[in-house]
Scaffold this active site. Structure first.
Site, short mmCIF file in Angstrom:
data_model
loop_
_atom_site.label_atom_id
_atom_site.label_comp_id
_atom_site.label_asym_id
_atom_site.label_seq_id
_atom_site.Cartn_x
_atom_site.Cartn_y
_atom_site.Cartn_z
N TYR A 87 -2.09 -0.59 10.30
CA TYR A 87 -2.13 -0.95 8.88
C TYR A 87 -0.93 -0.37 8.14
O TYR A 87 -0.24 -1.09 7.40
CB TYR A 87 -3.43 -0.43 8.25
CG TYR A 87 -3.53 -0.69 6.77
CD1 TYR A 87 -3.88 -1.93 6.28
CD2 TYR A 87 -3.26 0.33 5.85
CE1 TYR A 87 -3.97 -2.18 4.92
CE2 TYR A 87 -3.34 0.11 4.49
CZ TYR A 87 -3.70 -1.15 4.02
OH TYR A 87 -3.77 -1.38 2.68
N SER A 97 0.84 -1.20 0.00
CA SER A 97 0.00 0.00 0.00
C SER A 97 0.87 1.24 0.00
O SER A 97 1.96 1.26 0.59
CB SER A 97 -0.90 0.02 1.24
OG SER A 97 -1.56 1.26 1.37
#
Length: 280
Positions: free
Chosen positions: A177, A163
């Site tokens: 995350y 990501s």
């Protein structure tokens, strides 16, 4: 030196592929791309019903095939069972796509210890666990590709779905995350440095925003803001990530390892002042 065959640059026909989190979202798009291009694709996710429905859908597309192997990758015992099931069916694995993951969005005062445990376990630790337990299958996949002198003609591939939140600080709070994805990016490079000698490449796709169940809440609340901050003025489409995965798995990327490909429409390098100039 082997002859140059431009028509085969993205060829994945006949390859055996495992896609985690393959029943929906990015994982399903990637699995679809492999299946319609002639690969034998195994998908896994926690929900057996979702896996079976996706496998049925992809099997209707041909010329490849799709097999559901549901597993809860949060649990090490489930990872072991998954690999055992795969081993009963296959003698080699050519492509491992580590896509399964979870997100957690809470403010710094509310971010719990349980959140860190869940997110780091699934997004980072289990990527290592599954890759480690699949190594002998990946080594066999590389061997099946054959040798060209001292090098591998067709290495086995590890493709990790990262990501852009692991590359830059986001405008929202996703501590566990973001940290897990930053760790995944470096783990992928470490895999590349260690496993390349055995004919296994490892690369990462650092994704920007794509519409999926995991990102729905974020995009529903910040979607317009994120689009306006993206130079290409849209979110990712299935073709974007599926095509990138095919590239990494095919002959075109057989000499690429340790790379992190940013797939975000340019958002991470956006120059707001340049947008104003472009309007003039």
């Amino acid at each position: 030196m082997s002859s140059f065959k431009a028509e085969n640059l993205y060829n994945v026909a006949g390859k055996v592929v495992l896609v985690t989190g393959g029943s929906r979202g990015i994982g399903k798009w990637i699995a679809t791309a492999f299946a319609v291009n002639g690969a034998k694709v195994y998908i896994t996710s926690r929900t057996a019903k979702d896996c079976e429905e996706t496998a049925k859908e992809l099997n209707a597309l041909r010329p490849g095939s799709c097999i559901a192997l549901p597993a809860d990758l949060q649990r090490e015992s489930e990872v072991e069972r998954l690999v055992e099931e795969l081993t009963k069916r296959e003698k080699a694995l050519h492509v491992l796509v580590n896509n399964a993951g979870a997100a957690w969005g809470d403010g710094i005062d509310e971010h719990t210890d349980a959140a860190w445990t869940k997110i780091l376990t699934l997004n980072l630790q289990r990527v290592f666990t599954l890759t480690q337990k699949c190594l002998w299958l990946l080594r066999e996949g590389a061997e099946q590709g054959g040798m060209d002198g001292a090098s591998y003609k067709d290495p086995a591939r590890i493709i990790n779905i990262g990501s852009i939140e692991g590359l830059a600080v986001a405008n929202h709070e996703t501590y566990a995350y973001a940290a897990s994805k930053a760790g995944l990016h470096h783990l992928s490079r470490t895999f590349a440095g260690r496993l390349g000698w055995e004919g296994i490449t490892s690369n990462t796709i650092a994704c920007g925003p794509f519409y999926s169940k995991m990102t729905q809440h974020l995009l529903d609340n910040l979607g317009e803001v994120l689009v306006q901050r993206t130079p290409l003025l849209r979110f990712g489409k299935p073709e974007d990530v599926a095509g990138t995965a095919l590239f990494l798995a095919g002959p075109a990327a057989s000499w690429m390892s340790g790379a992190t490909l940013t797939l975000d429409g340019g958002s991470i390098v956006a120059m707001p002042s340049a947008r104003q100039s472009a309007k003039l």
